[in-house]
Motif scaffolding. Structure first.
Motif, PDB file in Angstrom:
ATOM      1  N   ARG A 141       0.569  -1.047  -0.010  1.00 44.50           N
ATOM      2  CA  ARG A 141      -0.265   0.337   0.365  1.00 44.50           C
ATOM      3  C   ARG A 141       0.540   1.166   0.199  1.00 44.50           C
ATOM      4  O   ARG A 141       0.023   2.205   0.097  1.00 44.50           O
ATOM      5  N   SER A 142       2.521   1.095   0.183  1.00 45.12           N
ATOM      6  CA  SER A 142       3.497   2.358   0.296  1.00 45.12           C
ATOM      7  C   SER A 142       3.837   2.850  -1.343  1.00 45.12           C
ATOM      8  O   SER A 142       2.694   1.725  -2.437  1.00 45.12           O
ATOM      9  N   ARG A 143       4.546   3.346  -1.710  1.00 36.23           N
ATOM     10  CA  ARG A 143       4.885   3.568  -3.152  1.00 36.23           C
ATOM     11  C   ARG A 143       5.486   2.521  -4.044  1.00 36.23           C
ATOM     12  O   ARG A 143       5.942   2.516  -5.051  1.00 36.23           O
TER      13      ARG A 143
ATOM     14  N   PHE B  73       4.110  -0.314  -4.263  1.00 33.11           N
ATOM     15  CA  PHE B  73       3.094  -0.694  -5.430  1.00 33.11           C
ATOM     16  C   PHE B  73       3.797  -0.693  -6.756  1.00 33.11           C
ATOM     17  O   PHE B  73       3.528  -1.622  -8.062  1.00 33.11           O
ATOM     18  N   ARG B  74       4.350   0.513  -6.681  1.00 29.98           N
ATOM     19  CA  ARG B  74       5.187   0.908  -8.699  1.00 29.98           C
ATOM     20  C   ARG B  74       5.773  -0.462  -8.963  1.00 29.98           C
ATOM     21  O   ARG B  74       5.496  -0.421  -9.653  1.00 29.98           O
ATOM     22  N   THR B  75       6.444  -0.745  -8.015  1.00 31.37           N
ATOM     23  CA  THR B  75       7.710  -1.315  -8.272  1.00 31.37           C
ATOM     24  C   THR B  75       7.019  -3.152  -8.184  1.00 31.37           C
ATOM     25  O   THR B  75       7.228  -3.694  -9.061  1.00 31.37           O
TER      26      THR B  75
ATOM     27  N   ASP C  15       7.150  -1.433   6.851  1.00 26.69           N
ATOM     28  CA  ASP C  15       6.154  -0.562   6.934  1.00 26.69           C
ATOM     29  C   ASP C  15       6.226   0.069   7.403  1.00 26.69           C
ATOM     30  O   ASP C  15       6.964   0.562   8.434  1.00 26.69           O
ATOM     31  N   PHE C  16       6.141   1.580   6.387  1.00 23.49           N
ATOM     32  CA  PHE C  16       6.375   3.124   6.794  1.00 23.49           C
ATOM     33  C   PHE C  16       5.506   3.332   8.206  1.00 23.49           C
ATOM     34  O   PHE C  16       6.345   4.239   9.146  1.00 23.49           O
ATOM     35  N   ALA C  17       4.441   2.454   8.573  1.00 24.71           N
ATOM     36  CA  ALA C  17       3.023   2.728   9.509  1.00 24.71           C
ATOM     37  C   ALA C  17       3.729   3.000  10.891  1.00 24.71           C
ATOM     38  O   ALA C  17       3.621   3.230  11.526  1.00 24.71           O
TER      39      ALA C  17
ATOM     40  N   GLU D 227       9.189   1.329  10.826  1.00 22.26           N
ATOM     41  CA  GLU D 227      10.343   0.504  10.940  1.00 22.26           C
ATOM     42  C   GLU D 227      11.330   1.554   9.142  1.00 22.26           C
ATOM     43  O   GLU D 227      12.532   1.002   9.548  1.00 22.26           O
ATOM     44  N   THR D 228      11.077   1.521   8.419  1.00 18.59           N
ATOM     45  CA  THR D 228      11.993   2.304   7.570  1.00 18.59           C
ATOM     46  C   THR D 228      12.605   3.492   8.022  1.00 18.59           C
ATOM     47  O   THR D 228      13.937   3.769   7.751  1.00 18.59           O
ATOM     48  N   ARG D 229      12.904   4.080   8.863  1.00 16.37           N
ATOM     49  CA  ARG D 229      13.692   4.749  10.086  1.00 16.37           C
ATOM     50  C   ARG D 229      14.148   4.738  10.971  1.00 16.37           C
ATOM     51  O   ARG D 229      14.930   5.022  11.789  1.00 16.37           O
TER      52      ARG D 229
ATOM     53  N   ASN E 171      17.425   7.013   3.130  1.00 20.86           N
ATOM     54  CA  ASN E 171      16.609   8.361   3.355  1.00 20.86           C
ATOM     55  C   ASN E 171      15.235   8.112   4.447  1.00 20.86           C
ATOM     56  O   ASN E 171      14.074   8.523   5.106  1.00 20.86           O
ATOM     57  N   GLY E 172      14.881   6.714   5.146  1.00 18.33           N
ATOM     58  CA  GLY E 172      13.999   6.091   5.860  1.00 18.33           C
ATOM     59  C   GLY E 172      12.844   6.289   4.676  1.00 18.33           C
ATOM     60  O   GLY E 172      11.787   5.552   5.511  1.00 18.33           O
ATOM     61  N   HIS E 173      12.500   5.634   3.334  1.00 19.14           N
ATOM     62  CA  HIS E 173      11.449   5.732   2.459  1.00 19.14           C
ATOM     63  C   HIS E 173      11.198   4.255   1.850  1.00 19.14           C
ATOM     64  O   HIS E 173      12.716   3.965   1.968  1.00 19.14           O
ATOM     65  N   VAL E 174      10.098   3.964   1.356  1.00 23.92           N
ATOM     66  CA  VAL E 174      10.492   2.677   1.041  1.00 23.92           C
ATOM     67  C   VAL E 174       9.454   3.238  -0.867  1.00 23.92           C
ATOM     68  O   VAL E 174       9.289   3.593  -0.529  1.00 23.92           O
ATOM     69  N   PRO E 175      10.154   3.302  -1.503  1.00 26.63           N
ATOM     70  CA  PRO E 175      10.301   1.381  -1.813  1.00 26.63           C
ATOM     71  C   PRO E 175      12.389   1.109  -2.373  1.00 26.63           C
ATOM     72  O   PRO E 175      13.043   2.382  -2.016  1.00 26.63           O
TER      73      PRO E 175
ATOM     74  N   TRP F  19      16.784   3.046  -4.781  1.00 23.86           N
ATOM     75  CA  TRP F  19      15.764   3.463  -4.090  1.00 23.86           C
ATOM     76  C   TRP F  19      15.557   4.718  -4.757  1.00 23.86           C
ATOM     77  O   TRP F  19      15.966   4.608  -5.823  1.00 23.86           O
ATOM     78  N   GLU F  20      14.295   5.268  -4.605  1.00 24.35           N
ATOM     79  CA  GLU F  20      13.658   6.394  -5.248  1.00 24.35           C
ATOM     80  C   GLU F  20      12.570   5.544  -6.737  1.00 24.35           C
ATOM     81  O   GLU F  20      13.123   4.809  -7.245  1.00 24.35           O
ATOM     82  N   SER F  21      11.645   5.099  -6.736  1.00 28.97           N
ATOM     83  CA  SER F  21      10.610   4.320  -7.391  1.00 28.97           C
ATOM     84  C   SER F  21      10.505   4.463  -8.773  1.00 28.97           C
ATOM     85  O   SER F  21      10.635   3.362  -9.213  1.00 28.97           O
TER      86      SER F  21
ATOM     87  N   GLY G  72       6.366  13.552 -14.019  1.00 20.84           N
ATOM     88  CA  GLY G  72       5.112  12.582 -12.881  1.00 20.84           C
ATOM     89  C   GLY G  72       5.262  12.584 -11.261  1.00 20.84           C
ATOM     90  O   GLY G  72       4.523  12.923 -10.814  1.00 20.84           O
ATOM     91  N   MET G  73       6.340  12.562 -10.738  1.00 14.63           N
ATOM     92  CA  MET G  73       7.139  13.068  -9.913  1.00 14.63           C
ATOM     93  C   MET G  73       6.983  14.812  -9.496  1.00 14.63           C
ATOM     94  O   MET G  73       6.351  14.841  -8.075  1.00 14.63           O
ATOM     95  N   THR G  74       7.088  15.563 -10.704  1.00 16.31           N
ATOM     96  CA  THR G  74       7.402  16.905 -10.170  1.00 16.31           C
ATOM     97  C   THR G  74       5.961  17.444 -10.441  1.00 16.31           C
ATOM     98  O   THR G  74       5.854  18.333  -9.820  1.00 16.31           O
TER      99      THR G  74
HETATM  100  N1  GSH Z   1      10.666   9.694  -3.764  1.00 18.12           N
HETATM  101  C1  GSH Z   1       9.873   8.740  -2.577  1.00 18.12           C
HETATM  102  C2  GSH Z   1       9.274   8.530  -1.921  1.00 18.12           C
HETATM  103  C3  GSH Z   1       9.344   7.486  -1.115  1.00 18.12           C
HETATM  104  C4  GSH Z   1       7.969   7.733   0.301  1.00 18.12           C
HETATM  105  O1  GSH Z   1       8.358   8.893   0.918  1.00 18.12           O
HETATM  106  N2  GSH Z   1       7.283   6.921   0.474  1.00 18.12           N
HETATM  107  C5  GSH Z   1       6.478   6.896   1.483  1.00 18.12           C
HETATM  108  C6  GSH Z   1       5.771   6.174   1.485  1.00 18.12           C
HETATM  109  S1  GSH Z   1       4.445   5.794   0.400  1.00 18.12           S
HETATM  110  C7  GSH Z   1       7.625   6.679   2.763  1.00 18.12           C
HETATM  111  O2  GSH Z   1       8.939   5.365   3.067  1.00 18.12           O
HETATM  112  N3  GSH Z   1       7.178   6.832   4.180  1.00 18.12           N
HETATM  113  C8  GSH Z   1       8.044   6.678   5.673  1.00 18.12           C
HETATM  114  C9  GSH Z   1       8.446   8.160   6.068  1.00 18.12           C
HETATM  115  O3  GSH Z   1       9.082   8.620   5.436  1.00 18.12           O
HETATM  116  O4  GSH Z   1       9.454   7.326   6.619  1.00 18.12           O
HETATM  117  C10 GSH Z   1      10.034   7.327  -4.068  1.00 18.12           C
HETATM  118  O5  GSH Z   1       9.684   8.058  -4.454  1.00 18.12           O
HETATM  119  O6  GSH Z   1      11.019   6.777  -3.990  1.00 18.12           O
END
Ligand code: GSH
Length: 206
Positions: free
Chosen positions: A11-13, A15-17, A34-36, A39-41, A51-55, A65-67, A101-103
């Motif tokens: 249910r996060s980004r 999904f794209r990958t 799970d970002f919620a 644990e991403t951080r 960066n602490g982000h997924v995917p 990284w970076e979708s 799309g991103m910008t």
């Molecule tokens: N620009 C990044 C953004 C990634 C992003 O912000 N992902 C969110 C989930 S959809 C995330 O990891 N959030 C958790 C957080 O930032 O702590 C990409 O497209 O990969």
């Protein structure tokens, strides 16, 4: 050779990958970070994406990284000539649409979605959602024009350019973005969403 690892819950980004992996028929392992839960951080995930982000992915030791970068990389590596276009100019169009799309659209669709569907009702800002939808009018008009004479962004065939933009716009439905002024874009989005791989990736979200 180890299996491709895709980090992030469906249910996060991620999904794209996941959608892309299904289009390409890749054998992958989805590491459900799970970002919620935060644990991403935390470590060990921060060693994968500081960066602490997924995917993020681990493709046999190559971490990325970076979708959009991930999808362009995987599509070129495993789908050259099908999902990924050949020829520098066509390739550049795939980059163009992915960056566009991103910008140009992502933050506005997100703002509308959060304020119309995700935040608790008492935290929603209807004016912010409406302003975001107004910001989308011009770029959605651009998209509509791009798919007026060809079924997909790069021509007759579905490519990673369509997947990347359509995956961002998968939030348009919960965001309740009105596509009535953009009928060609709506048809295009419908065509993309109906693909079996898109459905299979959505099923992972349930
Ligand atoms: N620009 C990044 C953004 C990634 C992003 O912000 N992902 C969110 C989930 S959809 C995330 O990891 N959030 C958790 C957080 O930032 O702590 C990409 O497209 O990969």
């Amino acid at each position: 050779m180890s299996k491709l690892k895709i980090y992030g819950v469906p249910r996060s980004r991620a999904f794209r990958t996941l959608w892309l992996a299904k289009e390409l028929g890749l054998d992958y392992e989805n590491i459900l970070t799970d970002f919620a839960t935060g644990e991403t951080r935390r470590q060990p995930y921060l060693s994968i994406n500081p960066n602490g982000h997924v995917p993020a992915i681990d493709d046999n030791g190559f971490i990325l990284w970076e979708s959009m970068a991930i999808n362009l990389y995987l599509a070129k590596k495993y789908g050259l000539g099908t999902l990924y276009p050949t020829g520098l100019e066509h390739e550049a169009r795939a980059w163009q649409w992915s960056l566009w799309g991103m910008t140009e659209i992502e933050s506005h669709v997100l703002t509308a979605m959060f304020n119309r569907a995700i935040y608790p009702e008492d935290k929603r800002d209807a004016a912010a959602a409406d302003a975001a939808e107004r910001e989308l009018q011009h770029p959605l008009g651009v998209l509509d024009g791009a798919v007026t004479t060809t079924p997909y962004l790069l021509g007759p065939e579905f490519t990673v350019a369509d997947l990347n933009v359509a995956s961002i716009l998968s939030w348009a439905r919960p965001a309740r973005i009105d596509f009535a002024p953009f009928p060609k874009a709506a048809e295009w989005l419908g065509r993309c969403a109906l693909r079996p791989a898109a459905k299979a990736a959505r099923d992972l979200q349930r």
